[in-house]
Design a protein around this motif. Structure first.
Motif, mmCIF file in Angstrom:
data_model
loop_
_atom_site.group_PDB
_atom_site.id
_atom_site.type_symbol
_atom_site.label_atom_id
_atom_site.label_comp_id
_atom_site.label_asym_id
_atom_site.label_seq_id
_atom_site.Cartn_x
_atom_site.Cartn_y
_atom_site.Cartn_z
ATOM 1 N N VAL A 107 5.048 -39.051 -19.446
ATOM 2 C CA VAL A 107 5.659 -39.067 -18.118
ATOM 3 C C VAL A 107 6.443 -40.369 -17.964
ATOM 4 O O VAL A 107 5.866 -41.466 -18.053
ATOM 5 C CB VAL A 107 4.596 -38.948 -17.013
ATOM 6 C CG1 VAL A 107 5.258 -38.920 -15.636
ATOM 7 C CG2 VAL A 107 3.753 -37.684 -17.221
ATOM 8 N N LYS A 129 14.398 -41.347 -11.468
ATOM 9 C CA LYS A 129 14.313 -40.197 -12.367
ATOM 10 C C LYS A 129 12.895 -40.101 -12.905
ATOM 11 O O LYS A 129 12.326 -41.099 -13.377
ATOM 12 C CB LYS A 129 15.302 -40.338 -13.526
ATOM 13 C CG LYS A 129 15.241 -39.199 -14.540
ATOM 14 C CD LYS A 129 16.230 -39.433 -15.676
ATOM 15 C CE LYS A 129 16.148 -38.322 -16.718
ATOM 16 N NZ LYS A 129 17.083 -38.555 -17.849
ATOM 17 N N VAL A 130 12.319 -38.914 -12.840
ATOM 18 C CA VAL A 130 11.025 -38.639 -13.450
ATOM 19 C C VAL A 130 11.248 -37.603 -14.546
ATOM 20 O O VAL A 130 11.780 -36.524 -14.289
ATOM 21 C CB VAL A 130 10.006 -38.118 -12.424
ATOM 22 C CG1 VAL A 130 8.706 -37.739 -13.130
ATOM 23 C CG2 VAL A 130 9.732 -39.168 -11.355
ATOM 24 N N GLN A 131 10.865 -37.932 -15.757
ATOM 25 C CA GLN A 131 11.057 -37.046 -16.904
ATOM 26 C C GLN A 131 9.719 -36.833 -17.595
ATOM 27 O O GLN A 131 8.961 -37.791 -17.798
ATOM 28 C CB GLN A 131 12.059 -37.652 -17.884
ATOM 29 C CG GLN A 131 12.301 -36.822 -19.137
ATOM 30 C CD GLN A 131 13.377 -37.446 -20.011
ATOM 31 O OE1 GLN A 131 14.319 -38.040 -19.532
ATOM 32 N NE2 GLN A 131 13.200 -37.322 -21.323
ATOM 33 N N VAL A 132 9.432 -35.598 -17.961
ATOM 34 C CA VAL A 132 8.184 -35.268 -18.647
ATOM 35 C C VAL A 132 8.513 -34.676 -20.009
ATOM 36 O O VAL A 132 9.211 -33.662 -20.102
ATOM 37 C CB VAL A 132 7.337 -34.279 -17.824
ATOM 38 C CG1 VAL A 132 6.029 -33.977 -18.551
ATOM 39 C CG2 VAL A 132 7.050 -34.843 -16.430
ATOM 40 N N ILE A 194 1.926 -31.842 -12.165
ATOM 41 C CA ILE A 194 3.274 -32.354 -12.414
ATOM 42 C C ILE A 194 4.311 -31.471 -11.730
ATOM 43 O O ILE A 194 5.265 -31.958 -11.099
ATOM 44 C CB ILE A 194 3.543 -32.455 -13.923
ATOM 45 C CG1 ILE A 194 2.715 -33.597 -14.527
ATOM 46 C CG2 ILE A 194 5.028 -32.678 -14.195
ATOM 47 C CD1 ILE A 194 2.775 -33.666 -16.031
ATOM 48 N N ASP A 195 4.142 -30.150 -11.828
ATOM 49 C CA ASP A 195 5.067 -29.229 -11.156
ATOM 50 C C ASP A 195 5.078 -29.483 -9.657
ATOM 51 O O ASP A 195 6.139 -29.442 -9.011
ATOM 52 C CB ASP A 195 4.675 -27.782 -11.445
ATOM 53 C CG ASP A 195 5.015 -27.360 -12.867
ATOM 54 O OD1 ASP A 195 5.826 -28.043 -13.509
ATOM 55 O OD2 ASP A 195 4.451 -26.342 -13.331
ATOM 56 N N LEU A 198 7.057 -32.705 -8.913
ATOM 57 C CA LEU A 198 8.498 -32.504 -9.041
ATOM 58 C C LEU A 198 9.041 -31.677 -7.886
ATOM 59 O O LEU A 198 10.169 -31.890 -7.429
ATOM 60 C CB LEU A 198 8.808 -31.845 -10.385
ATOM 61 C CG LEU A 198 8.434 -32.670 -11.631
ATOM 62 C CD1 LEU A 198 8.798 -31.915 -12.900
ATOM 63 C CD2 LEU A 198 9.099 -34.041 -11.607
ATOM 64 N N MET A 201 9.474 -33.978 -5.042
ATOM 65 C CA MET A 201 10.659 -34.807 -5.229
ATOM 66 C C MET A 201 11.920 -34.038 -4.855
ATOM 67 O O MET A 201 12.860 -34.594 -4.285
ATOM 68 C CB MET A 201 10.733 -35.292 -6.680
ATOM 69 C CG MET A 201 9.708 -36.346 -7.026
ATOM 70 S SD MET A 201 9.954 -37.013 -8.694
ATOM 71 C CE MET A 201 11.574 -37.755 -8.528
ATOM 72 N N GLN A 202 11.955 -32.753 -5.178
ATOM 73 C CA GLN A 202 13.111 -31.938 -4.800
ATOM 74 C C GLN A 202 13.212 -31.830 -3.277
ATOM 75 O O GLN A 202 14.306 -31.898 -2.712
ATOM 76 C CB GLN A 202 13.008 -30.540 -5.413
ATOM 77 C CG GLN A 202 14.205 -29.656 -5.096
ATOM 78 C CD GLN A 202 14.150 -28.331 -5.827
ATOM 79 O OE1 GLN A 202 13.304 -28.124 -6.681
ATOM 80 N NE2 GLN A 202 15.062 -27.443 -5.485
ATOM 81 N N ARG A 205 14.597 -35.041 -2.089
ATOM 82 C CA ARG A 205 16.026 -35.112 -2.385
ATOM 83 C C ARG A 205 16.835 -34.324 -1.366
ATOM 84 O O ARG A 205 17.867 -34.783 -0.861
ATOM 85 C CB ARG A 205 16.289 -34.597 -3.805
ATOM 86 C CG ARG A 205 17.746 -34.702 -4.231
ATOM 87 C CD ARG A 205 17.916 -34.409 -5.723
ATOM 88 N NE ARG A 205 17.566 -33.047 -6.060
ATOM 89 C CZ ARG A 205 16.538 -32.725 -6.839
ATOM 90 N NH1 ARG A 205 15.769 -33.664 -7.344
ATOM 91 N NH2 ARG A 205 16.289 -31.458 -7.121
#
Length: 232
Positions: A107, A129-132, A194-195, A198, A201-202, A205
């Motif tokens: 993560v 930015k969050v990237q998995v 995690i889903d 995210l 976060m959407q 946004r």
């Protein structure tokens, strides 16, 4: 979490390397001079290794690269190089097939700010930015070392980093202080968490986009009514 998961590698491979094939092609400096093919006992699959020759005007050496070699191997003697390659490939195949590999998540939280006052930037802003990523994790039963697989080669499992850390080198990669990296087993429960993050976060946004929309921006910025971050 299931043990012994190993989707990419056959646990019954042998580790005896046989049938080295040498094809002399070109002796020019920095050019490929050999193609070696290492056979794995009992398997049709062959591991190709490319050998190039280099000359800096004072010294000449050979370098071998190929699948399952974490880094290029150098030697001034071609027979010594072949021996080193064979030993490295034997070790790699042993690790790939004997370790119980598990799926893990990496993560990454990344982002920075830009400011008009800094000559490097022509815009004022901040990004997040969050990237998995998915990766393998395994423990060497002999040494207890924690390992992963990068580009088909077994190497050290990366270390976690903090946003506040100074630049640091982890394995073959440089990790900047603007990134935070954490690691967690890729269980169904963790994937759902995690889903959910995210998805929040959407939502945030979309909330910020509405907050700064043309019809709202004058009123919202003037009133300093920032959107709530409590969802996170």
């Amino acid at each position: 979490m299931a043990r012994g998961y190993n989707s990419d590698f056959n646990n019954h491979w042998g580790t005896r390397m046989v049938g080295v094939q040498l094809n002399f092609t070109n002796s020019a400096t920095g050019k490929k001079v050999f193609d070696w093919h290492f056979d794995i006992a009992g398997k049709r699959e062959r591991i190709p290794v490319e050998v190039k020759a280099y000359n800096d005007g004072a010294n000449m050496w050979f370098q071998a690269t190929g699948p399952h070699l974490p880094q290029g191997i150098k030697a001034t003697d071609i027979n010594e190089l072949r021996q080193q390659v064979q030993e490295n490939l034997t070790q790699q195949v042993t690790l790939l097939t004997n370790i119980e590999w598990e799926d893990w998540f990496e993560v990454i939280v990344d982002g920075d700010n830009s400011d008009f006052d800094d000559s490097r930037y022509s815009a004022l802003g901040a990004n997040l930015k969050v990237q998995v990523n998915r990766l393998k994790r395994g423990v060497d039963p002999n040494s207890g070392k924690v390992l992963t697989i990068i580009n088909g080669a077994v190497t050290d499992f990366p270390n976690a980093t903090r946003l506040s850390d100074d630049d640091a080198t982890v394995g073959p990669y440089t990790v900047g202080k603007s990134k935070e990296k954490s690691y967690i087993p890729a269980t169904d429960e963790n994937r759902r968490a995690i889903d959910a993050l995210l998805a929040r976060m959407q939502e945030l946004r979309n909330s910020i986009a509405d907050f700064l929309s043309q019809e709202n921006i004058t009123e919202t910025l003037g009133g300093n009514a920032l959107p709530s971050l409590s969802k996170l």
